[in-house]
Design a protein around this motif. Structure first.
Motif, PDB file in Angstrom:
ATOM      1  N   ASN A 188       0.790  -1.316   0.016  1.00  0.00           N
ATOM      2  CA  ASN A 188       0.320  -0.128   0.025  1.00  0.00           C
ATOM      3  C   ASN A 188       1.057   1.326   0.402  1.00  0.00           C
ATOM      4  O   ASN A 188       0.516   2.016  -0.800  1.00  0.00           O
ATOM      5  CB  ASN A 188      -0.669   0.663   1.268  1.00  0.00           C
ATOM      6  N   ALA A 191       2.246   1.405  -3.095  1.00  0.00           N
ATOM      7  CA  ALA A 191       1.596   2.097  -4.564  1.00  0.00           C
ATOM      8  C   ALA A 191       1.523   3.815  -4.137  1.00  0.00           C
ATOM      9  O   ALA A 191       1.237   4.323  -5.021  1.00  0.00           O
ATOM     10  CB  ALA A 191       0.047   1.237  -4.116  1.00  0.00           C
ATOM     11  N   ALA A 192       1.051   4.198  -2.832  1.00  0.00           N
ATOM     12  CA  ALA A 192       0.679   5.540  -2.406  1.00  0.00           C
ATOM     13  C   ALA A 192       1.879   6.671  -3.132  1.00  0.00           C
ATOM     14  O   ALA A 192       1.597   7.405  -3.782  1.00  0.00           O
ATOM     15  CB  ALA A 192       0.769   5.827  -1.139  1.00  0.00           C
ATOM     16  N   TYR A 194       3.520   5.830  -5.339  1.00  0.00           N
ATOM     17  CA  TYR A 194       3.363   6.092  -7.273  1.00  0.00           C
ATOM     18  C   TYR A 194       2.390   6.536  -7.450  1.00  0.00           C
ATOM     19  O   TYR A 194       2.203   7.396  -8.342  1.00  0.00           O
ATOM     20  CB  TYR A 194       3.844   4.319  -7.802  1.00  0.00           C
TER      21      TYR A 194
ATOM     22  N   MET B  55      -1.934   2.152 -12.652  1.00  0.00           N
ATOM     23  CA  MET B  55      -1.709   1.539 -11.527  1.00  0.00           C
ATOM     24  C   MET B  55      -1.256   0.192 -12.085  1.00  0.00           C
ATOM     25  O   MET B  55      -1.060  -0.580 -11.385  1.00  0.00           O
ATOM     26  CB  MET B  55      -2.501   2.357 -10.383  1.00  0.00           C
ATOM     27  N   LEU B  58       1.820  -1.696 -12.512  1.00  0.00           N
ATOM     28  CA  LEU B  58       2.297  -2.781 -11.756  1.00  0.00           C
ATOM     29  C   LEU B  58       2.085  -4.084 -11.502  1.00  0.00           C
ATOM     30  O   LEU B  58       3.266  -4.241 -10.404  1.00  0.00           O
ATOM     31  CB  LEU B  58       2.479  -1.994 -10.033  1.00  0.00           C
ATOM     32  N   ARG B  86       0.757  10.018 -13.546  1.00  0.00           N
ATOM     33  CA  ARG B  86      -0.035  10.345 -11.929  1.00  0.00           C
ATOM     34  C   ARG B  86       0.161  11.188 -11.240  1.00  0.00           C
ATOM     35  O   ARG B  86      -0.643  11.210 -10.204  1.00  0.00           O
ATOM     36  CB  ARG B  86       1.159   9.276 -11.234  1.00  0.00           C
ATOM     37  N   PHE B  93      -6.859   5.742  -1.888  1.00  0.00           N
ATOM     38  CA  PHE B  93      -6.478   4.603  -2.288  1.00  0.00           C
ATOM     39  C   PHE B  93      -7.821   3.762  -0.238  1.00  0.00           C
ATOM     40  O   PHE B  93      -8.562   4.116   0.446  1.00  0.00           O
ATOM     41  CB  PHE B  93      -5.959   3.546  -1.408  1.00  0.00           C
ATOM     42  N   ASN B  97      -3.102   5.202   3.578  1.00  0.00           N
ATOM     43  CA  ASN B  97      -1.809   4.915   3.589  1.00  0.00           C
ATOM     44  C   ASN B  97      -0.733   5.645   3.763  1.00  0.00           C
ATOM     45  O   ASN B  97       0.017   5.685   3.280  1.00  0.00           O
ATOM     46  CB  ASN B  97      -1.925   3.886   2.605  1.00  0.00           C
ATOM     47  N   PHE B  99       2.541   7.780   4.680  1.00  0.00           N
ATOM     48  CA  PHE B  99       3.914   6.849   4.873  1.00  0.00           C
ATOM     49  C   PHE B  99       3.837   7.163   6.630  1.00  0.00           C
ATOM     50  O   PHE B  99       3.476   7.900   7.132  1.00  0.00           O
ATOM     51  CB  PHE B  99       5.032   8.047   4.248  1.00  0.00           C
ATOM     52  N   ARG B 162      -2.544  14.947   0.125  1.00  0.00           N
ATOM     53  CA  ARG B 162      -1.162  14.013   0.104  1.00  0.00           C
ATOM     54  C   ARG B 162      -1.750  14.164  -1.163  1.00  0.00           C
ATOM     55  O   ARG B 162      -0.818  14.811  -2.172  1.00  0.00           O
ATOM     56  CB  ARG B 162      -0.758  13.366   0.324  1.00  0.00           C
TER      57      ARG B 162
END
Lengths: 302, 253
Positions: A188, A191-192, A194, B55, B58, B86, B93, B97, B99, B162
């Motif tokens: 995750n 992915a964030a 990217y 995405m 990937l 992107r 998501f 998520n 960081f 973000r």
């Protein structure tokens, strides 16, 4: 009723067997610690703390013996630090390569190779260092110190050889521990990164590695422990003179000091060797304490 | 209902290995509106969302055919830089998520990787983005604290902030509230009202009421096919397809 009593008896016996095993482990640690302190401290008194720990002259069999082990301590510190400085970046990048960049086929070749590296006995590393590294070092030495009057020629057995051998020896530890902590970073997060338009390399260095930091640090500390404690391999390549740890000097580590002199030492000389052992023991304990702190930190945050 | 389209998808087919996951998708997504994708689990709605910012690149063994036009330019054309794509098409998501770093660094991450180093500029972007995601007031006193210390709903709004920080044109949201409690969910739904003033928002949701509440247009997916796509009001009041009707009336799900 009878059956229940039987079960109770089994439970109790099992419990006490486990207990005894645990006690043996604790007893071993305690007795080693006590033994090292008991045997390692008398020399501090008979020789003197300053003369022993900060003395630079090592002449145990001379008419007026000198027991300064400063150069030996420094060699262990410098040698370990240098090997970690080389081994950790290489190991970390290898781990990154394995987990983030290489395809599965390539990883299937590199991964077992690294595992194998961990299984090779240290004396084999020493042998290879002796046969491959030392002759090369000797050539360099001859070139660099051609006109020097003060340099003592070593035939290539020097600090650099030891550092290189140690760096290779800690690689598997660093690679394996780092790789598993990199793998544990959630997909995750990648992915964030990217999804914000980061490239693969940016993602690796700015997200994945920072997120795996505590695991990687564990690998580093384990590597330090391995390098500090290694004796056999570096005994074969480091030369073995007690000298200030300069790259082309023949040097002696805490471990190799014990290996090379314990066999014949007597009296104060023997006591001093135990002090050397105690110093090594303290270093290793500190490394382990740091490790435990790191592991605790890893469990509470992130 | 379509005057101009921000995103136009033509004959899109996607395969995971042998599995034909998306079949001949054609759709036009309006600019500055909220478009919802609904449908039962495994219908391909999330997969389709991920084709819009590539995405899916990937994932191993993915084959994509057809065209996805963003402002009339095919994002699958050779030579398209996915990092620039992107940046234009941001994503939020399902699981929040953030960081494992400070709130500030989370928001500044995007601008930094795209080359902004000036501290004052970054401060500005961080504040603006946090305001844009309606979370500035809640976190302004602890920008240097780790973002993982926030609640799930706050974390998700940090993730939205973000995404906003790189000034996207399109915002893709993949079931952004499915891991959140009702209060956090309604905060994020309210936020979408504001977001669509500046961005084209595409949201995947398994919650039909959510689509009714937030979306201008709704697309219904089933087994990799786009069954029906209309204004939300019309889709839910007068479904044209029997399968849509069955789904929205709860006959399967």
């Amino acid at each position: 009723m009878k059956n229940k009593a039987k079960i109770n008896a089994v439970e109790k016996t099992a419990k006490s067997i486990f207990m005894i095993c645990a006690v043996i482990a604790i007893f071993a640690v305690c007795s080693i610690t006590i033994y090292m302190i008991a045997k390692g401290t008398p020399a501090l008194k008979s020789v003197g703390v300053l003369k022993l720990l900060f003395g630079t002259s090592w002449a145990p069999t001379a008419n007026e013996p000198a027991y300064g082990i400063l150069y030996i301590i420094l060699t262990s510190i410098v040698g370990t630090a240098a090997s970690v400085l080389i081994g950790v970046p290489v190991g970390l990048l290898t781990a990154v390569f394995l987990t983030e960049i290489s395809n599965k086929k390539l990883a299937a070749i590199v991964n077992p190779a690294i595992e194998l590296l961990a299984g090779i006995p240290s004396v084999i590393y020493g042998l290879l260092g002796l046969m491959l590294l030392n002759p090369f070092m000797y050539k360099m030495e001859k070139m660099i110190f051609e006109d020097s009057d003060t340099h003592k020629f070593t035939g290539g057995s020097n600090l650099i050889s030891a550092v290189i051998v140690l760096a290779i020896m800690i690689l598997p530890t660093v690679v394996n521990v780092s790789a598993s902590s990199l793998r544990a970073v959630s997909a995750n997060l990648r992915a964030a990164s990217y999804a914000l338009g980061a490239s693969k390399i940016q993602t690796v260095f700015k997200v994945t590695i920072p997120a795996a930091k505590s695991g990687i640090m564990t690998g580093v500390v384990l590597g330090i422990g391995r390098a500090l404690g290694e004796a056999m391999a570096i005994n074969m390549v480091a030369g073995g003179s007690v000298q200030i740890p300069l790259p082309f000097n023949s040097v002696r580590f805490l471990t190799t000091q014990l290996v090379s002199e314990m066999g014949y030492a007597e009296g104060v000389h023997r006591q001093v060797l135990f002090t050397v052992g105690l110093v090594l023991y303290i270093f290793i304990m500190v490394v382990n304490l740091v490790l435990q702190k790191l592991r605790k930190g890893a469990n509470t945050d992130e | 209902m379509m005057e101009t389209a921000k995103i136009k998808v033509k004959k899109l087919n996607l395969y995971y290995g042998d599995n034909h996951a998306l079949k001949d998708i054609d759709i036009k997504i309006r600019p500055k509106a909220v478009t919802a994708f609904i449908g039962p689990s495994g219908c391909g709605k999330s997969t389709f969302l991920k084709t819009l910012n590539r995405m899916n690149d990937l994932v191993e063994n993915v084959k994509i055919e057809g065209e996805v036009l963003l402002d009339e330019k095919d994002i699958y054309a050779p030579g398209v830089d996915t990092t620039i794509l992107r940046k234009k098409v941001g994503m939020v998501f399902q699981q929040p998520n953030p960081f494992p770093m400070s709130i500030y660094d989370n928001i500044a991450y995007g601008p930094r990787i795209h080359g902004i180093k000036d501290k004052r500029k970054l401060d500005e972007i961080v504040e603006e983005s946090l305001r844009g995601a309606a979370i500035f007031d809640e976190v302004k006193d602890r920008l240097k604290k780790n973002a993982l210390g926030l609640s799930g709903g706050q974390q998700q709004r940090i993730c939205i902030a973000r995404a906003l920080a790189v000034c996207p044109e399109v915002l893709l949201m993949d079931e952004p509230t499915s891991a959140l409690d009702p209060i956090s969910t309604s905060k994020i739904e309210d936020l979408m009202e504001d977001l669509k003033k500046k961005y084209t928002v595409v949201i995947v949701t398994h919650n039909m009421q959510q689509a009714v509440r937030v979306a201008d247009d709704t697309a219904f997916f089933l087994l990799g096919e786009l069954i029906e796509f209309r204004e939300t009001k019309l889709l839910f009041s007068y479904p044209q397809d029997k399968r849509t009707e069955d789904y929205i009336t709860g006959r399967f799900g």
